[in-house]
Motif scaffolding. Structure first.
Motif, PDB file in Angstrom:
ATOM      1  N   ASP A  47      75.522  68.706   0.511  1.00  0.00           N
ATOM      2  CA  ASP A  47      76.810  69.362   0.713  1.00  0.00           C
ATOM      3  C   ASP A  47      77.820  68.338   1.227  1.00  0.00           C
ATOM      4  O   ASP A  47      77.475  67.187   1.485  1.00  0.00           O
ATOM      5  CB  ASP A  47      76.706  70.560   1.665  1.00  0.00           C
ATOM      6  N   ALA A  48      79.057  68.784   1.388  1.00  0.00           N
ATOM      7  CA  ALA A  48      80.107  67.865   1.829  1.00  0.00           C
ATOM      8  C   ALA A  48      79.828  67.325   3.230  1.00  0.00           C
ATOM      9  O   ALA A  48      80.164  66.188   3.541  1.00  0.00           O
ATOM     10  CB  ALA A  48      81.461  68.572   1.789  1.00  0.00           C
ATOM     11  N   GLY A  49      79.214  68.138   4.093  1.00  0.00           N
ATOM     12  CA  GLY A  49      78.884  67.690   5.446  1.00  0.00           C
ATOM     13  C   GLY A  49      77.942  66.496   5.448  1.00  0.00           C
ATOM     14  O   GLY A  49      78.092  65.566   6.245  1.00  0.00           O
ATOM     15  N   GLU A  50      76.971  66.507   4.539  1.00  0.00           N
ATOM     16  CA  GLU A  50      76.044  65.373   4.451  1.00  0.00           C
ATOM     17  C   GLU A  50      76.805  64.098   4.079  1.00  0.00           C
ATOM     18  O   GLU A  50      76.546  63.027   4.632  1.00  0.00           O
ATOM     19  CB  GLU A  50      74.945  65.651   3.425  1.00  0.00           C
ATOM     20  N   TYR A  51      77.767  64.232   3.185  1.00  0.00           N
ATOM     21  CA  TYR A  51      78.580  63.063   2.849  1.00  0.00           C
ATOM     22  C   TYR A  51      79.455  62.661   4.037  1.00  0.00           C
ATOM     23  O   TYR A  51      79.654  61.482   4.301  1.00  0.00           O
ATOM     24  CB  TYR A  51      79.435  63.323   1.606  1.00  0.00           C
TER      25      TYR A  51
ATOM     26  N   LYS B 250      74.338  54.506  18.862  1.00  0.00           N
ATOM     27  CA  LYS B 250      73.875  55.827  18.419  1.00  0.00           C
ATOM     28  C   LYS B 250      73.757  56.816  19.579  1.00  0.00           C
ATOM     29  O   LYS B 250      73.806  58.018  19.370  1.00  0.00           O
ATOM     30  CB  LYS B 250      72.518  55.716  17.703  1.00  0.00           C
ATOM     31  N   ASP B 251      73.618  56.340  20.799  1.00  0.00           N
ATOM     32  CA  ASP B 251      73.509  57.249  21.936  1.00  0.00           C
ATOM     33  C   ASP B 251      74.874  57.545  22.569  1.00  0.00           C
ATOM     34  O   ASP B 251      74.968  58.223  23.578  1.00  0.00           O
ATOM     35  CB  ASP B 251      72.536  56.705  22.979  1.00  0.00           C
ATOM     36  N   SER B 252      75.955  57.052  21.949  1.00  0.00           N
ATOM     37  CA  SER B 252      77.300  57.301  22.449  1.00  0.00           C
ATOM     38  C   SER B 252      77.666  58.763  22.270  1.00  0.00           C
ATOM     39  O   SER B 252      77.262  59.420  21.303  1.00  0.00           O
ATOM     40  CB  SER B 252      78.296  56.426  21.678  1.00  0.00           C
ATOM     41  N   LYS B 253      78.476  59.279  23.214  1.00  0.00           N
ATOM     42  CA  LYS B 253      78.890  60.689  23.155  1.00  0.00           C
ATOM     43  C   LYS B 253      79.802  60.982  21.967  1.00  0.00           C
ATOM     44  O   LYS B 253      79.974  62.127  21.588  1.00  0.00           O
ATOM     45  CB  LYS B 253      79.577  61.088  24.456  1.00  0.00           C
ATOM     46  N   ILE B 254      80.383  59.952  21.387  1.00  0.00           N
ATOM     47  CA  ILE B 254      81.287  60.182  20.248  1.00  0.00           C
ATOM     48  C   ILE B 254      80.583  60.934  19.123  1.00  0.00           C
ATOM     49  O   ILE B 254      81.178  61.757  18.446  1.00  0.00           O
ATOM     50  CB  ILE B 254      81.908  58.860  19.731  1.00  0.00           C
ATOM     51  N   TRP B 255      79.318  60.698  18.962  1.00  0.00           N
ATOM     52  CA  TRP B 255      78.568  61.331  17.866  1.00  0.00           C
ATOM     53  C   TRP B 255      78.458  62.840  18.068  1.00  0.00           C
ATOM     54  O   TRP B 255      78.304  63.580  17.110  1.00  0.00           O
ATOM     55  CB  TRP B 255      77.187  60.698  17.722  1.00  0.00           C
ATOM     56  N   MET B 256      78.579  63.320  19.312  1.00  0.00           N
ATOM     57  CA  MET B 256      78.484  64.757  19.576  1.00  0.00           C
ATOM     58  C   MET B 256      79.760  65.481  19.159  1.00  0.00           C
ATOM     59  O   MET B 256      79.755  66.683  18.940  1.00  0.00           O
ATOM     60  CB  MET B 256      78.235  65.015  21.073  1.00  0.00           C
ATOM     61  N   TYR B 257      80.869  64.754  19.063  1.00  0.00           N
ATOM     62  CA  TYR B 257      82.157  65.387  18.835  1.00  0.00           C
ATOM     63  C   TYR B 257      82.665  65.263  17.397  1.00  0.00           C
ATOM     64  O   TYR B 257      83.732  65.751  17.091  1.00  0.00           O
ATOM     65  CB  TYR B 257      83.204  64.798  19.789  1.00  0.00           C
ATOM     66  N   ILE B 258      81.926  64.634  16.572  1.00  0.00           N
ATOM     67  CA  ILE B 258      82.385  64.440  15.194  1.00  0.00           C
ATOM     68  C   ILE B 258      82.118  65.690  14.376  1.00  0.00           C
ATOM     69  O   ILE B 258      81.014  66.225  14.368  1.00  0.00           O
ATOM     70  CB  ILE B 258      81.690  63.222  14.552  1.00  0.00           C
ATOM     71  N   ASP B 259      83.149  66.141  13.694  1.00  0.00           N
ATOM     72  CA  ASP B 259      83.020  67.279  12.782  1.00  0.00           C
ATOM     73  C   ASP B 259      82.876  66.700  11.373  1.00  0.00           C
ATOM     74  O   ASP B 259      83.860  66.358  10.722  1.00  0.00           O
ATOM     75  CB  ASP B 259      84.258  68.174  12.884  1.00  0.00           C
ATOM     76  N   TYR B 260      81.645  66.588  10.933  1.00  0.00           N
ATOM     77  CA  TYR B 260      81.348  65.909   9.671  1.00  0.00           C
ATOM     78  C   TYR B 260      81.958  66.629   8.468  1.00  0.00           C
ATOM     79  O   TYR B 260      82.448  65.996   7.544  1.00  0.00           O
ATOM     80  CB  TYR B 260      79.838  65.752   9.486  1.00  0.00           C
ATOM     81  N   LYS B 261      81.948  67.950   8.511  1.00  0.00           N
ATOM     82  CA  LYS B 261      82.526  68.684   7.377  1.00  0.00           C
ATOM     83  C   LYS B 261      84.033  68.469   7.308  1.00  0.00           C
ATOM     84  O   LYS B 261      84.609  68.407   6.224  1.00  0.00           O
ATOM     85  CB  LYS B 261      82.183  70.169   7.463  1.00  0.00           C
TER      86      LYS B 261
END
Length: 181
Positions: free
Chosen positions: A119-123, A137-148
């Motif tokens: 799906d688009a989210g995977e991309y 990879k353990d940075s908090k930024i990854w928690m806030y990304i809206d991939y879709k």
């Protein structure tokens, strides 16, 4: 879909006189071999002196219309054999219809194709990982990304998502093509 790329060819004279004739021709051969088979269909026409042919259907290959350039068709079938369903999706949905050179088509496809995703989210995940590759990879930024949303922005800026199901019954997802530059 058939296993091999094919087209259904009839003598135009038979088609116009509503005589149900014609044959399926496998197109994964040279232009000369395809033309020989078309010539045989014309020779066996139910109408005398049949000189022109018409293609009434295509299967497992791009649609070149009723009167295709056989040389170009044979060259494009080679691209289909190399790239499969993603190329068919690109041909039907993204390709510039004025393009009449197989090498140019191959180059454009290979430059634009980004892959097959569920799906688009995977991309969006892949895009984010590329944009934020310097972040641990353990940075908090990854928690806030809206991939879709990242994928949605890509779509709005010229990216193209094509549903796979219509081209490949074994996989349901999307093909991604990048037209953002």
């Amino acid at each position: 879909m058939t296993k091999y790329p094919m087209m259904h060819v009839q003598a135009l004279a038979d088609y116009n006189s509503e005589k149900a004739t014609g044959e399926w021709i496998e197109t994964d051969r040279s232009a000369e071999a395809i033309q020989e088979e078309i010539d045989e269909i014309l020779k066996n026409s139910k109408e005398p002196n049949a000189e022109e042919f018409i293609v009434t259907e295509y299967d497992n290959m791009p649609d070149f219309g009723e009167h295709p350039d056989i040389e170009l068709l044979a060259e494009v079938v080679e691209i289909v054999e190399d790239h499969g369903s993603p190329f068919l999706a690109w041909f039907d949905n993204c390709m510039d219809r004025d393009m009449d050179d197989a090498d140019e088509m191959r180059s454009e496809f290979e430059e634009r194709y980004r892959g097959e995703y569920s799906d688009a989210g995977e991309y969006g995940v892949e895009m984010a990982e590329g944009m934020f590759s310097d972040c641990p990879k353990d940075s908090k930024i990854w928690m806030y990304i809206d991939y879709k949303s990242i994928a949605h922005d890509f779509d709005l800026s010229g990216g193209v998502f094509v549903q796979v199901g219509q081209y490949d019954q074994r996989f349901y997802g999307i093909y991604v093509f990048d037209y953002t530059y």
